[in-house]
Design a protein around this motif. Structure first.
Motif, PDB file in Angstrom:
ATOM      1  N   GLY A  17     -21.825  -8.525 -19.041  1.00 35.22           N
ATOM      2  CA  GLY A  17     -22.881  -9.519 -19.204  1.00 35.22           C
ATOM      3  C   GLY A  17     -22.486 -10.625 -20.164  1.00 35.22           C
ATOM      4  N   TYR A  18     -21.741 -10.275 -21.214  1.00 30.52           N
ATOM      5  CA  TYR A  18     -21.285 -11.307 -22.154  1.00 30.52           C
ATOM      6  C   TYR A  18     -20.400 -12.329 -21.449  1.00 30.52           C
ATOM      7  CZ  TYR A  18     -18.882 -13.466 -26.103  1.00 30.52           C
ATOM      8  OH  TYR A  18     -18.364 -14.372 -26.990  1.00 30.52           O
ATOM      9  N   GLY A  21     -22.528 -14.278 -18.799  1.00 30.58           N
ATOM     10  CA  GLY A  21     -23.481 -15.199 -19.419  1.00 30.58           C
ATOM     11  C   GLY A  21     -22.802 -16.411 -20.009  1.00 30.58           C
ATOM     12  N   TYR A  43     -24.700 -17.584 -25.698  1.00 38.59           N
ATOM     13  CA  TYR A  43     -25.261 -17.252 -24.389  1.00 38.59           C
ATOM     14  C   TYR A  43     -24.767 -15.886 -23.926  1.00 38.59           C
ATOM     15  CZ  TYR A  43     -26.825 -22.085 -24.135  1.00 38.59           C
ATOM     16  OH  TYR A  43     -27.450 -23.283 -24.386  1.00 38.59           O
ATOM     17  N   ASN A  46     -26.494 -13.244 -26.001  1.00 38.80           N
ATOM     18  CA  ASN A  46     -27.879 -13.073 -25.575  1.00 38.80           C
ATOM     19  C   ASN A  46     -27.978 -12.114 -24.391  1.00 38.80           C
ATOM     20  OD1 ASN A  46     -30.798 -13.871 -25.267  1.00 38.80           O
ATOM     21  ND2 ASN A  46     -29.997 -14.732 -23.363  1.00 38.80           N
ATOM     22  N   VAL A  47     -27.073 -12.277 -23.414  1.00 39.60           N
ATOM     23  CA  VAL A  47     -27.082 -11.376 -22.259  1.00 39.60           C
ATOM     24  C   VAL A  47     -26.746  -9.951 -22.695  1.00 39.60           C
ATOM     25  CG1 VAL A  47     -26.071 -10.903 -20.007  1.00 39.60           C
ATOM     26  CG2 VAL A  47     -26.462 -13.263 -20.717  1.00 39.60           C
ATOM     27  N   LYS A  50     -29.702  -8.384 -24.247  1.00 41.44           N
ATOM     28  CA  LYS A  50     -30.708  -8.015 -23.253  1.00 41.44           C
ATOM     29  C   LYS A  50     -30.344  -6.707 -22.540  1.00 41.44           C
ATOM     30  CE  LYS A  50     -33.517 -11.667 -23.401  1.00 41.44           C
ATOM     31  NZ  LYS A  50     -32.892 -12.447 -24.481  1.00 41.44           N
ATOM     32  N   ILE A 176     -29.210  -7.461 -17.679  1.00 39.97           N
ATOM     33  CA  ILE A 176     -28.158  -8.442 -17.368  1.00 39.97           C
ATOM     34  C   ILE A 176     -28.681  -9.505 -16.398  1.00 39.97           C
ATOM     35  CG2 ILE A 176     -27.117  -7.223 -15.408  1.00 39.97           C
ATOM     36  CD1 ILE A 176     -24.401  -7.975 -16.477  1.00 39.97           C
ATOM     37  N   GLY A 179     -30.931 -11.808 -18.497  1.00 38.68           N
ATOM     38  CA  GLY A 179     -30.136 -12.638 -19.399  1.00 38.68           C
ATOM     39  C   GLY A 179     -29.386 -13.733 -18.675  1.00 38.68           C
ATOM     40  N   LEU A 180     -28.890 -13.441 -17.488  1.00 39.47           N
ATOM     41  CA  LEU A 180     -28.177 -14.463 -16.735  1.00 39.47           C
ATOM     42  C   LEU A 180     -29.116 -15.582 -16.278  1.00 39.47           C
ATOM     43  CD1 LEU A 180     -25.754 -12.270 -14.574  1.00 39.47           C
ATOM     44  CD2 LEU A 180     -25.188 -13.719 -16.535  1.00 39.47           C
ATOM     45  N   SER A 183     -29.288 -18.122 -18.999  1.00 39.29           N
ATOM     46  CA  SER A 183     -28.036 -18.769 -19.392  1.00 39.29           C
ATOM     47  C   SER A 183     -27.905 -20.136 -18.735  1.00 39.29           C
ATOM     48  CB  SER A 183     -26.847 -17.867 -19.040  1.00 39.29           C
ATOM     49  OG  SER A 183     -26.908 -16.656 -19.731  1.00 39.29           O
TER      50      SER A 183
END
Length: 487
Positions: A17-18, A21, A43, A46-47, A50, A176, A179-180, A183
């Motif tokens: 996810g990092y 994102g 960003y 943040n993902v 989450k 994920i 969070g995306l 982004s």
């Protein structure tokens, strides 16, 4: 799925996810990071947050709740005659967990198949024999009802573990995806991440407070339960400590409280002069090379485990005191375990507590006060006695009171060095015991937890907590009231 695999799966999804994102945010800005509200890393973070936060929260709550739900479900299906004939439901569930562990061991070693371990129709004798062959001794207390309950216990735990894995994985994937969606170039990712970090720091700071609250509440509730069974007047006014699990106990606190205070007083009589003189030497007389070696060497005493001090009291100090004060000496001492034995060793343990705190306090006295005293013609010893020690006295008193709190709460030195006799006596060469030692002894064994003899440990702990809390509050009051502020 094992717990470690679940955690690693969540971390892997968070790492993916990092990356996704961060890439999606840059893509929404046309590859120009200057068009983003925050740095690209925010960003991605943040993902990852989450994913990790909801998943691990669900995992933690599930791990706490599942054992309670499973145990209640198993208990609900136990026949009433089994509960009535047994000693207690708690002991029955303990046997259930032991048999369940035996089933796991038998399956792991191949003595039982998974189907046989879970199938409640499997013959009782066949299963118990296979478990014993796997090296797990079940004992004679195991009944067919216990085996059935253990099989149900394992089945529900297995279902719960599978459901937990699925729910945690869905939470991670949902995190994920959410969070995306966020982004994009205009999203304030930095504010969200910094807010999350702030909440994390607040949670970390709250752990100590919540732990203290939990300890105090557990003491209060169990102490109230004890006083419902045993009269508070007898506990606080009786001079006799004679617990009897057959009934007719006399649970007066004064013999234990006297032993606690007597041993602590001897310990402070040893630690305060030695620690204070050591602090004066290190801060005023020792050269820098000597101080660099002596101070860490002295503080090594604080790192020695208390069980080692207890063995030192039992094997070394006690026999030495017997040679001097025993039958071969002046005849005052009958046993190597005594108040004096524990007090001397505990005093040695407290020396670094007094010396280190006093040394820091003495060093905080401004050099200008020393120079002014020397300028008036005072010698070094006069300056120490009449200027430095009066200025540092509030802090030294606080250090002594904190050391007293440490002495009152000590257990292992007392257990090994002072004996187990609860008595009121002024003879320091007799065996006595303390509140902490009796807390250990009252909660050790297979006694009924709802009996006064077991619950009295919480009343003793509450009394000890109030005493040490009072000493700590008084120490802080002395330090704050009389502390001098130097610039």
């Amino acid at each position: 799925m094992p717990l470690s695999w679940i955690v690693l799966t969540v971390l892997a999804i968070a790492a993916a996810g990092y990356v996704l994102g961060r890439g999606r945010a840059l893509q929404s800005a046309g590859g120009d990071s200057r068009k983003l509200h925050s740095l690209p890393s925010y960003y991605g973070t943040n993902v990852a947050m989450k994913v990790i936060v909801p998943s691990l929260l669900i995992l933690l709550v599930w791990l706490l709740v599942q054992p309670i739900v499973v145990s209640r479900a198993v208990v609900a299906n136990v026949p009433e005659n089994v509960v009535a004939s047994g000693s207690s439901m708690g002991l029955f569930m303990s046997d259930v967990r032991r048999v369940a562990d035996g089933l796991d061991a038998a399956v792991a070693q191949g003595s039982l198949t998974r189907k046989e371990a879970f199938d409640i129709r499997t013959e009782f004798t066949n299963v118990t024999q296979r478990i014993n062959e796997a090296g797990v001794a079940l004992g004679s207390a195991v009944t067919p009802e216990t085996l059935r309950a253990a099989q149900e216990f394992r089945t529900l735990n297995r279902i719960g573990s599978i459901a937990m894995s699925v729910v945690v994985a869905l939470a991670a994937l949902g995190g994920i995806a959410f969070g995306l969606r966020e982004s994009v170039a205009g999203f304030r990712a930095r504010n969200v991440v910094e807010g999350g970090v702030r909440l994390l720091l607040i949670g970390a700071a709250s752990i100590a407070i919540l732990t203290t609250v939990g300890i105090v509440l557990s003491l209060i509730f169990n102490t109230i339960e004890f006083f419902r069974i045993y009269p508070a007047a007898d506990f606080f006014l009786s001079l006799t400590w004679q617990p009897s699990f057959g009934g007719g106990s006399s649970l007066g606190i004064w013999p234990l409280l006297w032993g606690t205070l007597y041993i602590s007083l001897i310990a402070l009589a040893v630690a305060v002069p030695i620690g204070l003189f050591a602090a004066i030497y290190l801060s005023e007389y020792a050269s820098k090379p000597v101080r660099a070696i002596a101070k860490p060497a002295l503080e090594i005493l604080a790192g020695i485990p208390t069980i080692v001090y207890g063995l030192f009291a039992l094997l070394t100090v006690g026999p030495i005191l017997m040679v001097v004060f025993g039958d071969d000496g002046v005849g005052w001492m009958r046993s190597a375990t005594s108040v004096m034995t524990a007090g001397l060793v505990m005093g040695i343990m407290l020396i670094p507590f007094v010396s280190s705190l006093s040394d820091d306090i003495i060093n905080s006295v401004p050099q200008a006060m020393r120079d002014g005293s020397y300028g008036l013609g005072a010698t070094k010893s006069e300056t120490i006695r009449q200027v430095i020690l009066p200025a540092a006295l509030p802090g030294i008193v606080g250090a002594i009171l904190l050391a007293a709190s440490r002495a009152i709460g000590e257990t292992m030195i007392v257990v090994l060095g002072a004996g187990a006799a609860a008595r009121l006596s002024l003879n320091p060469f007799e065996a006595m015991t303390t509140i902490t030692a009796k807390i250990v002894s009252q909660l050790t064994g297979d006694s009924d937890f709802n009996s006064p003899e077991a619950l009295v440990a919480f009343a003793l702990g509450m009394t000890l907590f109030v005493i040490t809390l009072g000493l700590n509050v008084f120490a802080l009051y002395i330090v704050r009231k009389y502390r001098e502020q130097y610039e």
